[in-house]
Write an enzyme that holds these catalytic residues in place. Structure first.
Site, mmCIF file in Angstrom:
data_model
loop_
_atom_site.group_PDB
_atom_site.id
_atom_site.type_symbol
_atom_site.label_atom_id
_atom_site.label_comp_id
_atom_site.label_asym_id
_atom_site.label_seq_id
_atom_site.Cartn_x
_atom_site.Cartn_y
_atom_site.Cartn_z
ATOM 1 N N ARG A 39 0.026 48.773 37.960
ATOM 2 C CA ARG A 39 0.542 47.849 36.939
ATOM 3 C C ARG A 39 0.441 46.407 37.403
ATOM 4 N NH1 ARG A 39 6.156 50.196 36.375
ATOM 5 N NH2 ARG A 39 6.737 48.365 35.181
ATOM 6 N N LYS A 97 11.906 39.666 32.981
ATOM 7 C CA LYS A 97 11.763 39.247 31.576
ATOM 8 C C LYS A 97 12.851 39.869 30.700
ATOM 9 C CE LYS A 97 7.594 40.962 31.112
ATOM 10 N NZ LYS A 97 7.250 41.483 32.451
ATOM 11 N N ARG A 107 11.438 55.489 35.762
ATOM 12 C CA ARG A 107 10.420 55.678 34.739
ATOM 13 C C ARG A 107 9.198 56.391 35.310
ATOM 14 N NH1 ARG A 107 9.918 49.661 32.368
ATOM 15 N NH2 ARG A 107 7.725 50.191 32.648
ATOM 16 N N ARG A 125 14.275 50.400 40.594
ATOM 17 C CA ARG A 125 14.780 50.214 39.230
ATOM 18 C C ARG A 125 15.086 51.569 38.592
ATOM 19 N NH1 ARG A 125 11.776 46.148 35.107
ATOM 20 N NH2 ARG A 125 10.189 47.729 34.785
HETATM 21 P P1 ADP Z 1 6.864 46.263 32.649
HETATM 22 O O1 ADP Z 1 6.840 44.839 32.160
HETATM 23 O O2 ADP Z 1 8.048 46.594 33.448
HETATM 24 O O3 ADP Z 1 5.569 46.742 33.224
HETATM 25 P P2 ADP Z 1 7.020 47.207 29.915
HETATM 26 O O4 ADP Z 1 8.237 47.948 29.590
HETATM 27 O O5 ADP Z 1 6.846 45.831 29.372
HETATM 28 O O6 ADP Z 1 6.974 47.253 31.472
HETATM 29 O O7 ADP Z 1 5.716 48.060 29.508
HETATM 30 C C1 ADP Z 1 5.540 49.378 29.921
HETATM 31 C C2 ADP Z 1 4.165 49.861 29.538
HETATM 32 O O8 ADP Z 1 4.003 49.788 28.125
HETATM 33 C C3 ADP Z 1 3.015 49.040 30.094
HETATM 34 O O9 ADP Z 1 2.648 49.432 31.387
HETATM 35 C C4 ADP Z 1 1.915 49.332 29.064
HETATM 36 O O10 ADP Z 1 1.354 50.615 29.255
HETATM 37 C C5 ADP Z 1 2.687 49.375 27.774
HETATM 38 N N1 ADP Z 1 2.760 48.036 27.117
HETATM 39 C C6 ADP Z 1 3.879 47.317 26.862
HETATM 40 N N2 ADP Z 1 3.588 46.171 26.238
HETATM 41 C C7 ADP Z 1 2.241 46.146 26.095
HETATM 42 C C8 ADP Z 1 1.312 45.212 25.528
HETATM 43 N N3 ADP Z 1 1.717 44.047 24.980
HETATM 44 N N4 ADP Z 1 -0.006 45.540 25.572
HETATM 45 C C9 ADP Z 1 -0.433 46.686 26.093
HETATM 46 N N5 ADP Z 1 0.372 47.600 26.655
HETATM 47 C C10 ADP Z 1 1.710 47.340 26.654
#
Ligand code: ADP
Ligand code: ZN
Length: 215
Positions: free
Chosen positions: A173, A13, A162, A127
């Site tokens: 996740r 994404k 991370r 990553r």
């Molecule tokens: P990825 O898509 O690689 O899992 P992100 O960078 O989008 O990682 O998100 C990392 C973390 O941030 C998620 O695992 C969650 O804890 C939190 N997070 C991000 N966006 C949201 C959202 N829209 N709702 C709830 N938690 C979120």
């Protein structure tokens, strides 16, 4: 363009969003980047979010909606935006619909980037992410390594794994994604906005999106 990018962690994404921003001045809004920035800066938001994030859990919907309500009203959203990592739950999607109606904003499309689980798992384990909150460039030890080991090419800050990219947190996740976020495909299908693009190449996903938008 005004798009939501759906897809599992590691589906690409962020990469797709970054390419799309070069096309028409739309901006990328990544809730993950915003939250990691807040954790690094040690703000109240960061303190509240950190534990959830490190475990690979979602942060509460109310925190996210507060962030997005402000973010979508900033001036730089006027030329379009790519939502990367939001919405992540059905309640967030419902609240977003209300928010968009209130702000008189119409989405062009919701893109579901569909990538096989084994590819995703492998990608996430390899990553690396730049630790500088202003940069957050993404690398991959196999397919896109930094020139100097552990150092971001763009800004010279450490590029690290991370905290939520241990095998255990990754598995959690992906599980959370399947339970809470995957149902959003059906939600947006009903709204007539969904386009699923299967593919492991971000360039090809971008080509697919451009074609759909007639660009
Ligand atoms: P990825 O898509 O690689 O899992 P992100 O960078 O989008 O990682 O998100 C990392 C973390 O941030 C998620 O695992 C969650 O804890 C939190 N997070 C991000 N966006 C949201 C959202 N829209 N709702 C709830 N938690 C979120
Ligand atoms: Zn960097």
């Amino acid at each position: 363009m005004k798009l939501i990018l759906l897809g599992a962690p590691g589906a690409g994404k962020g990469t797709v969003a970054k390419i799309l921003t070069t096309l028409d001045g739309s901006i990328q809004i990544s809730t993950g980047d915003i939250l990691r920035g807040a954790v690094q800066a040690g703000t109240d938001l960061g303190k509240e979010a950190e534990g959830y994030m490190n475990r690979g859990d979602l942060v509460p919907d109310s925190l996210i909606m507060g962030i997005m309500e402000n973010r979508l009203q900033e001036d730089d959203c006027k030329n379009g935006f790519l939502l990367d990592g939001f919405p992540r739950t059905i309640p967030q999607a419902e609240d977003l619909n209300e928010l968009l109606a209130k702000l008189d904003i119409k989405l062009d499309m919701v893109v579901n980037i569909d990538v096989p689980r084994d590819v995703i798992f492998d990608r996430l384990c390899t990553r690396r992410t730049c630790q500088n909150p202003e940069c957050q460039a993404i690398y991959n030890t196999k397919s896109n390594p930094t020139k100097v080991d552990g150092i971001c090419d763009k800004c010279g800050s450490p590029a690290i794994q991370r905290a939520d990219e241990t095998e255990e947190a990754i598995a959690h996740r992906l599980d959370t994604y399947n339970k809470k976020t995957a149902p959003l495909a059906g939600f947006y299908e009903k709204e007539g906005l969904l386009k699923t693009i299967t593919g492991t190449s971000s360039d090809l996903v971008v080509d697919g999106i451009k074609k759909e938008l007639g660009m």
